[in-house]
Design an enzyme around this catalytic site. Structure first.
Site, PDB file in Angstrom:
ATOM      1  N   CYS A 288       8.134 -13.886  -1.770  1.00 15.83           N
ATOM      2  CA  CYS A 288       9.128 -13.022  -1.129  1.00 15.83           C
ATOM      3  C   CYS A 288       8.523 -11.691  -0.699  1.00 15.83           C
ATOM      4  O   CYS A 288       9.017 -11.058   0.244  1.00 15.83           O
ATOM      5  CB  CYS A 288      10.313 -12.792  -2.055  1.00 15.83           C
ATOM      6  SG  CYS A 288       9.848 -12.248  -3.713  1.00 15.83           S
TER       7      CYS A 288
ATOM      8  N   HIS B 154      11.866  -9.935  -7.543  1.00 16.84           N
ATOM      9  CA  HIS B 154      12.178 -10.510  -6.234  1.00 16.84           C
ATOM     10  C   HIS B 154      12.298  -9.382  -5.208  1.00 16.84           C
ATOM     11  O   HIS B 154      12.710  -8.264  -5.529  1.00 16.84           O
ATOM     12  CB  HIS B 154      13.493 -11.292  -6.322  1.00 16.84           C
ATOM     13  CG  HIS B 154      13.880 -11.987  -5.051  1.00 16.84           C
ATOM     14  ND1 HIS B 154      13.073 -12.905  -4.422  1.00 16.84           N
ATOM     15  CD2 HIS B 154      15.006 -11.878  -4.275  1.00 16.84           C
ATOM     16  CE1 HIS B 154      13.674 -13.346  -3.322  1.00 16.84           C
ATOM     17  NE2 HIS B 154      14.835 -12.736  -3.212  1.00 16.84           N
TER      18      HIS B 154
ATOM     19  N   CYS C 211     -17.467  -0.683 -12.740  1.00 10.55           N
ATOM     20  CA  CYS C 211     -17.071  -1.404 -11.529  1.00 10.55           C
ATOM     21  C   CYS C 211     -17.805  -2.730 -11.417  1.00 10.55           C
ATOM     22  O   CYS C 211     -18.915  -2.901 -11.937  1.00 10.55           O
ATOM     23  CB  CYS C 211     -17.328  -0.547 -10.291  1.00 10.55           C
ATOM     24  SG  CYS C 211     -19.049  -0.089 -10.045  1.00 10.55           S
TER      25      CYS C 211
ATOM     26  N   CYS D 128     -14.651   4.129 -12.762  1.00 11.80           N
ATOM     27  CA  CYS D 128     -15.948   3.681 -13.262  1.00 11.80           C
ATOM     28  C   CYS D 128     -16.666   4.858 -13.929  1.00 11.80           C
ATOM     29  O   CYS D 128     -16.695   5.963 -13.388  1.00 11.80           O
ATOM     30  CB  CYS D 128     -16.791   3.101 -12.134  1.00 11.80           C
ATOM     31  SG  CYS D 128     -18.461   2.622 -12.624  1.00 11.80           S
TER      32      CYS D 128
ATOM     33  N   CYS E 114     -19.817   5.737 -11.391  1.00  6.58           N
ATOM     34  CA  CYS E 114     -19.737   6.109  -9.969  1.00  6.58           C
ATOM     35  C   CYS E 114     -18.355   6.586  -9.538  1.00  6.58           C
ATOM     36  O   CYS E 114     -18.123   6.851  -8.366  1.00  6.58           O
ATOM     37  CB  CYS E 114     -20.156   4.933  -9.087  1.00  6.58           C
ATOM     38  SG  CYS E 114     -19.018   3.531  -9.139  1.00  6.58           S
TER      39      CYS E 114
ATOM     40  N   HIS F 196     -21.944  -1.896 -11.576  1.00  7.86           N
ATOM     41  CA  HIS F 196     -22.321  -1.194 -12.800  1.00  7.86           C
ATOM     42  C   HIS F 196     -21.925  -1.952 -14.063  1.00  7.86           C
ATOM     43  O   HIS F 196     -22.549  -1.765 -15.109  1.00  7.86           O
ATOM     44  CB  HIS F 196     -21.702   0.202 -12.803  1.00  7.86           C
ATOM     45  CG  HIS F 196     -22.337   1.123 -11.799  1.00  7.86           C
ATOM     46  ND1 HIS F 196     -21.626   2.016 -11.016  1.00  7.86           N
ATOM     47  CD2 HIS F 196     -23.634   1.261 -11.424  1.00  7.86           C
ATOM     48  CE1 HIS F 196     -22.456   2.674 -10.229  1.00  7.86           C
ATOM     49  NE2 HIS F 196     -23.676   2.237 -10.447  1.00  7.86           N
TER      50      HIS F 196
END
Length: 879
Positions: A343, A839, A229, A209, A212, A242
């Site tokens: 999975c 997978h 953020c 961010c 911050c 923010h």
């Protein structure tokens, strides 16, 4: 499969009723029979405490009031606990089709009355079997049975309720992703979105961010390229809002969440429209900032087209394709069905429940956990963990085919032993609840799910017992100011060891260079690609890279009272640089060694073109691991510590005019901001100090103070100000550590009672959870009948008192330190190009041999690919 449902009343040991007695019998129970309303979850396919289904021998009982389902073994518990007497019994009979003279199946008359949306995961060949469904009402405790349908004799309300239950949708069914996307509105700003030509280019990783420095829940503004953020949440996750502040300041309406960008789209939010939206021109808007999502093409299995052939060997090796694997049955050898990209969950849970501490904490406490489960056990973490553990370990759902079935398979030349496994639908639905990624049907990162699970275990601990303690360890980080040469030692908690891939240490560089030249030539001439050559990396090189220092950007030196260049021993990134002549040394150490060490190989990254990439490498992971040399040693002779001075608090520009030049009177602290922070789970006194030292600037600024100071030893101590006679808040106890009389703070009790809970219940919950507000709320929901169980409450109170005594002597996070010698017992492998596709399978060493867990298939491993794993699980060797 032909579905033949005849709802016939075939009593199974219960009492049949005479025609005139049915209505009279139901009269006293009518107030408890409900018709499912919109939003009610009706469970018809899975018991809340086990994996019994209508296809099980005893069928399934659906409560006609709560619509929860129970197997024969657990329905009595629900009746005793709730007093609910009327249940609908569902039984599915699976029969082999009758065959005609030519060998084909004879046509069957289809009955429209079947159990709609009955997800029983029957793995039967549709050409050979058919269903016949049976339903009846059962009245407890005498087990009176009423066959269904029975329109003539049943009261109208009961008939309507029965029809509604039978026709209800699956509680796990979600809208098709394509349908869901079409339902999102197209933003009115998408067509004519203004994008500034400011030269901003977004890198594929390393975001934070701009205001911050947070590195999660980040949003890219599609107008000016700002990375900011998102909002914060009750559990203290999220951000500081923010991105929203930036919109209010600038008016730029659209933002895309970083980390969600795939070839199919991304999460886009419109601040002006206040909802998630679709951006039909998202690809063009992202290219403006250097993100070319249109070239991130994928195939159905998540592989890029030019990766398919090289990846074939990876899939074959990890799944041990081409070898005759012997199926395993019995306790501990039960597979988990794949629900569609689940999975990652299956592999992690198989590894977790191979650990004795988790087996004892959940399966070992099964009677107590089930007996004290809340009224809705489907929404209780400990109940669902116990249910899953019992399903995997009991052997009840992993039985070998009987001899007659094997003979029949051989006669039909169909000798393929079927392993059904169990379906973790209910477990996945609960643990992924409110999580935007795990609640989707997309593939996820097994490492991220592992940490998510540990967090849930921490938050739902049973008294003082916390099985995740076996993973917790302390990391010592040494930070050195390059200008003053002074150092700072700090400790933090971690749950896994992340090892970088030291590609520069490959032992077969000549082979790799030759392979790359041949591959490029084959692609240029459209010839088949050569056989893949993997980089062979020594494990020792990865371990060396783990402990090397990294440069710290924007390091604030308390010695200089300014930002300075710094070198920090940290395992998060793989960098090796020298700044200001500082000697590179191993500065990241284990302050404690965990009982079980989880090692993640950091195989996944992003290319400069934003295409997810994976290091396809072979690492010689050791069976026996010794990391004793990484033990922390603390401050060394001749080292000088940095002064213990905190950096200045950054106040938003629009709020600086409100900052007072002198400290406020403690009696004027903004209690609403204090409570807002306390509700997030921070200690009450820390919240008071945060609000005080930020001059009543509001909860958001105080939150930033908390983040900066939360590792300080006096973080939760009462606010003390010279001139005010010691503690600023007389009588206020430390939130998270009640006084010697074990009386929780009145402020925290008030928060809980304001939600409608009785005062005595609030006090008991806080005592049982050592004064933690969030855990206390979880405790209340998990123990709605706490007054009725004295033994359990006494035990919880004893645990709380024990915690208080220990809290009086600050000991830091609870760890199980010991030797640094370990033995490998499990590993999780990934196939595919990125964590967003592919997978996972798991290999576990049991009874002296390796076993492969590939979704529902569990077999003895012939060639465990220990060099291709992604996460490795080691257990400590007793010294």
């Amino acid at each position: 499969m032909q579905r033949r449902g005849a709802l016939l009343g075939v009593p199974g040991g219960g009492r049949k009723m005479a025609a005139g007695d049915v209505g009279e019998l139901l009269v006293p129970h009518m107030p408890t029979i409900r018709v499912p309303r919109s939003g009610d979850r009706v469970y018809k396919s899975e018991c809340a405490f086990s994996y019994d289904s209508p296809s099980s021998e005893g069928g399934l009982y659906v409560c006609m009031n709560t619509f929860l389902a129970f197997g024969r073994e657990h329905v009595e518990r629900h009746f005793r606990k709730t007093g609910q007497s009327v249940y609908m019994h569902l039984k599915r009979h699976v029969r082999e089709k009758v065959r005609g003279a030519s060998g084909g199946a004879l046509p069957k008359r289809r009955n429209s009355k079947i159990f709609l949306d009955l997800d029983t995961d029957d793995d039967l060949n549709s050409d050979n079997y058919e269903y016949e469904d049976e339903a009846k009402l059962v009245i407890f405790p005498d087990h009176y049975e009423i066959a269904l349908p029975n329109i003539e004799e049943l009261p109208a309300l009961v008939t309507i309720a029965c029809d509604a239950v039978l026709n209800s949708k699956s509680p796990y069914r979600k809208p098709d992703p394509d349908t869901w996307e079409r339902e999102l509105p197209v933003s009115k700003y998408a067509n004519n979105l203004t994008q500034l030509d400011n030269g901003v280019r977004i890198p594929p990783s390393g975001w934070k961010c701009a205001r911050c420095d947070l590195r999660e829940n980040l949003w890219l503004n599609l107008t000016d390229g700002s990375v900011l953020c998102g909002k914060w949440f009750f559990d203290s996750s999220g951000g500081n809002g923010h991105a929203l502040e930036h919109y209010r300041d600038m008016g730029y309406p659209l933002a895309v969440k970083l980390g969600t960008i795939t070839p199919d789209g991304a999460d886009v939010y419109s601040f002006q429209e206040e909802e998630p939206v679709l951006d039909p021109h998202l690809a063009k808007h992202l290219v403006h900032f250097g993100i070319d999502m249109l070239h991130m093409h994928g195939t159905e299995n998540g592989l890029r087209d030019n990766d398919i052939k090289p990846r074939v060997s990876e899939w074959e090796v990890i799944q041990e394709t081409g070898t005759k694997l012997k199926p395993m049955y019995g306790p501990g050898y039960t597979g988990l069905k794949n629900l569609g990209n689940s999975c990652y969950l299956s592999s992690v849970m198989q590894a977790i429940f191979s650990i004795p501490e988790f087996q004892r904490a959940y399966v070992g406490n099964l009677p107590r956990i089930f007996d004290h489960s809340p009224l809705d056990p489907t929404q209780d973490f400990n109940t669902q963990m116990t249910k899953l553990g019992h399903g995997l370990l009991s052997g009840q759902y992993s039985k070998p085919p009987v001899k007659s079935e094997l003979i029949e398979q051989v006669m039909k030349e169909e000798h393929k032993p079927q392993q059904n496994g169990i379906s973790p639908r209910m477990f996945k639905a609960f643990v992924s609840k409110s999580h935007p990624e795990f609640s989707s049907n997309r593939q996820q990162d097994a490492q991220e799910f592992f940490l998510h699970l540990v967090n849930l275990v921490e938050r739902n601990r049973i008294g003082s017992e916390n099985p995740s303690d076996v993973f917790r360890f302390l990391v010592e980080e040494r930070t050195q100011c390059c200008q003053t040469r002074k150092v700072r030692y700090t400790e933090r908690v971690d749950y896994l060891m992340q090892l970088p891939v030291a590609m520069e240490a490959a032992t077969n560089k000549d082979e790799l260079i030759a392979y790359e030249l041949t591959r490029r030539e084959a692609e240029a001439n459209r010839r088949p690609l050569p056989e893949l050559v993997r980089a062979r990396i020594p494990f020792s090189a990865c371990l060396q890279a783990f402990s090397e220092p990294e440069n710290v950007d924007d390091f604030w030196s308390s010695a200089l009272q300014a930002k300075s260049a710094g070198v920090k021993g940290k395992k998060k990134k793989r960098k090796k640089k020298q700044l200001g002549g500082v000697t590179s040394c191993r500065t990241s150490r284990f302050a404690s060694f965990p009982e079980y060490l989880v090692v993640q190989i950091k195989k996944f990254t992003f290319g400069l073109d934003w295409v997810p990439k994976k290091f396809d490498v072979s690492i010689d992971m050791p069976d026996l691991l010794d990391i004793s040399h990484l033990r922390a040693r603390g401050l060394q002779p001749g080292e000088e510590e940095l002064p213990d001075i905190s950096p200045p608090i950054v106040i938003p520009d629009d709020s600086k005019d409100r900052l007072m030049n002198q400290l406020i009177d403690p009696s004027d602290i903004d209690e609403s901001s204090v409570m807002q922070l306390a509700e997030m789970g921070f200690p009450l006194e820390a919240c008071r100090k945060a609000v005080y030292f930020t001059g009543n600037m509001g909860a958001e600024v105080a939150f930033n103070w908390i983040i900066v100071h939360m590792e300080e030893p006096d973080f939760a101590e009462p606010l003390t100000i010279p001139g005010y006679g010691g503690a600023a808040s007389a009588g206020a106890s430390v939130f998270g550590a009640a006084g010697l009389d074990n009386q929780p703070p009145e402020e925290v009790i008030a928060i809980i009672t304001s939600m409608g809970f009785p005062r005595n219940q609030a006090v008991q919950a806080l005592r049982a959870t050592n004064g933690n507000l969030e855990r206390a709320l979880d405790w209340i929901f998990n123990h709605p009948e706490f007054e009725e169980d004295g033994d359990f409450m006494i035990e919880m109170e004893n645990n709380a008192n024990a915690n208080i005594i220990s809290e009086a002597k600050p000991e830091g996070p609870r760890v199980k330190d010991g030797s640094g010698m370990y033995e490998l017992f499990a590993f999780i492998s990934h196939m595919g190009t990125s964590t967003m596709s592919g997978h996972y399978v798991c290999h576990i060493k049991k009874e002296g041999r390796w076993v492969i867990y590939n979704d529902h298939k569990v077999c003895a491993s012939e060639r465990p690919p220990k060099d291709l794993g992604y996460m490795y699980f080691y257990r400590r060797i007793p010294s």
